[in-house]
Enzyme design. Structure first.
Site, mmCIF file in Angstrom:
data_model
loop_
_atom_site.group_PDB
_atom_site.id
_atom_site.type_symbol
_atom_site.label_atom_id
_atom_site.label_comp_id
_atom_site.label_asym_id
_atom_site.label_seq_id
_atom_site.Cartn_x
_atom_site.Cartn_y
_atom_site.Cartn_z
ATOM 1 N N ILE A 72 0.843 -1.190 0.000
ATOM 2 C CA ILE A 72 0.000 0.000 0.000
ATOM 3 C C ILE A 72 0.882 1.244 0.000
ATOM 4 O O ILE A 72 1.737 1.398 0.874
ATOM 5 C CB ILE A 72 -0.915 0.028 1.248
ATOM 6 C CG1 ILE A 72 -1.717 -1.270 1.357
ATOM 7 C CG2 ILE A 72 -1.824 1.254 1.230
ATOM 8 C CD1 ILE A 72 -2.325 -1.506 2.721
ATOM 9 N N CYS A 73 0.666 2.116 -0.952
ATOM 10 C CA CYS A 73 1.383 3.384 -1.016
ATOM 11 C C CYS A 73 0.546 4.423 -0.261
ATOM 12 O O CYS A 73 -0.388 5.002 -0.809
ATOM 13 C CB CYS A 73 1.598 3.799 -2.475
ATOM 14 S SG CYS A 73 2.488 5.347 -2.656
#
Length: 180
Positions: free
Chosen positions: A119-120
């Site tokens: 997840i960014c």
């Protein structure tokens, strides 16, 4: 009602504390990280964020690893979908962020979520603060999913997945898209 929710709901906060304490030798005291995690777990069981279901089987097995289910919010493109979110805590938590990834067969298709579950999200790395918690991370991820208007992967998904570290915290993320 979901069986996982029933199991988690049936655990009292004192049972969680007893069970997590039993996973460590009784002659040792809990570290500050373990105490913080116990407190957060008790709070999560009492009042989980909307759309979060605690996996009762994972609660108390280890304070290093926690798996939660996140339900897509009503009225969003993820409505009716359920995702598994894994938290891995190091000994420096809460001063060091947990490793947070989507796991399982259903990884959300989102411009900030890679197909390997990474997840960014800035609060998971550069913008982490000890004031944040499991609760606040879940709320941020639900908000990120809820604001999305189109299901698509990040443009560099296939290259990233082939070349990245297994630990997303080792990635030097480039936060450039506030639109999603």
């Amino acid at each position: 009602m979901n069986a996982k929710k029933n199991l988690a709901a049936s655990r009292t906060p004192s049972e969680v504390q007893r069970k997590t304490n039993m996973s460590h030798h009784s002659r040792f005291t809990c570290s500050p990280a373990q105490k913080r995690l116990q407190k957060e777990l008790v709070s999560l069981i009492k009042e989980p964020p909307p759309g979060v279901v605690i996996d009762g089987e994972s609660v108390g097995q280890s304070l290093d690893l926690l798996v939660l289910s996140i339900n897509g919010a009503q009225g969003t493109i993820y409505e009716g979908e359920q995702f598994q979110l894994q938290f891995r805590f190091g000994p420096k938590y809460p001063f060091d962020s947990p490793e947070v990834v989507f796991v399982g067969t259903e990884i959300p298709v989102h411009p900030h979520v890679y197909s390997n579950g990474h997840i960014c999200l800035s609060i998971l790395t550069d913008d982490w603060s000890p004031a944040l918690s499991i609760f606040s991370v879940c709320v941020s991820i639900i908000s990120m999913l809820s604001s999305c208007k189109e299901k698509k992967r990040p443009p560099d998904d296939s290259m990233y997945v082939k070349t990245c570290s297994k630990n997303p915290k080792k990635t030097k993320w480039w936060y450039h898209d506030e639109e999603v």
